[in-house]
Design an enzyme around this catalytic site. Structure first.
Site, PDB file in Angstrom:
ATOM      1  N   THR A 136       0.848  -1.190   0.000  1.00  0.00           N
ATOM      2  CA  THR A 136       0.000   0.000   0.000  1.00  0.00           C
ATOM      3  C   THR A 136       0.882   1.239   0.000  1.00  0.00           C
ATOM      4  OG1 THR A 136      -0.102   0.342   2.397  1.00  0.00           O
ATOM      5  CG2 THR A 136      -1.704  -1.198   1.449  1.00  0.00           C
ATOM      6  N   CYS A 137       0.298   2.346  -0.344  1.00  0.00           N
ATOM      7  CA  CYS A 137       0.997   3.630  -0.253  1.00  0.00           C
ATOM      8  C   CYS A 137       0.367   4.415   0.898  1.00  0.00           C
ATOM      9  CB  CYS A 137       0.945   4.390  -1.571  1.00  0.00           C
ATOM     10  SG  CYS A 137      -0.717   4.633  -2.200  1.00  0.00           S
ATOM     11  N   SER A 138       0.398   3.814   2.064  1.00  0.00           N
ATOM     12  CA  SER A 138      -0.256   4.382   3.238  1.00  0.00           C
ATOM     13  C   SER A 138       0.587   4.145   4.484  1.00  0.00           C
ATOM     14  CB  SER A 138      -1.624   3.714   3.421  1.00  0.00           C
ATOM     15  OG  SER A 138      -2.201   4.089   4.651  1.00  0.00           O
TER      16      SER A 138
END
Length: 121
Positions: free
Chosen positions: A56-58
């Site tokens: 994820t890009c979180s």
């Protein structure tokens, strides 16, 4: 082959409506459920010994470690394995063993979480 200079592109910030939707609490709360469904769907396609990377890009633990933990609790044929190709990457360990987190300041990337899951049977 590209010849000559590349055209320059001016980046514009997203419109206010897009930024509001991106940060909408209801939308953010729904993402872990969607991510869990996507992880399960992808894992079902693996043969024994096959692997997939959940990324994820979180920074949100709810979208990262919590999704993977819930999946591992529900799927006895899954196990976390080392992401060998990122062994020397500028990452820090996630709160689950063998997972990685990339901090933008250290890695010069966006915020990233990476977990590699393998089907054992």
């Amino acid at each position: 082959r590209i010849r000559g200079p590349l055209p320059r592109r001016r980046e514009e910030p997203p419109p206010l409506a897009v930024r509001r939707r991106f940060l909408d609490p209801e939308r953010l709360a729904s993402l872990p459920l969607l991510q869990g469904r996507l992880l399960r769907a992808g894992f079902r396609l693996l043969r024994p010994g096959g692997a997939l990377v959940y990324c994820t890009c979180s920074f949100a633990r709810a979208q990262n470690e919590d999704v993977v933990s819930a999946f591992l609790g529900d799927e006895p044929a899954a196990r976390l394995v080392e992401v060998e190709c990122l062994a020397d990457a500028p990452a820090t360990p996630g709160s689950l063993p063998l997972t990685l987190r990339f901090d933008p300041r250290r890695s010069r990337t966006s915020a990233l979480f990476v977990a590699k899951l393998e089907r054992v049977s």
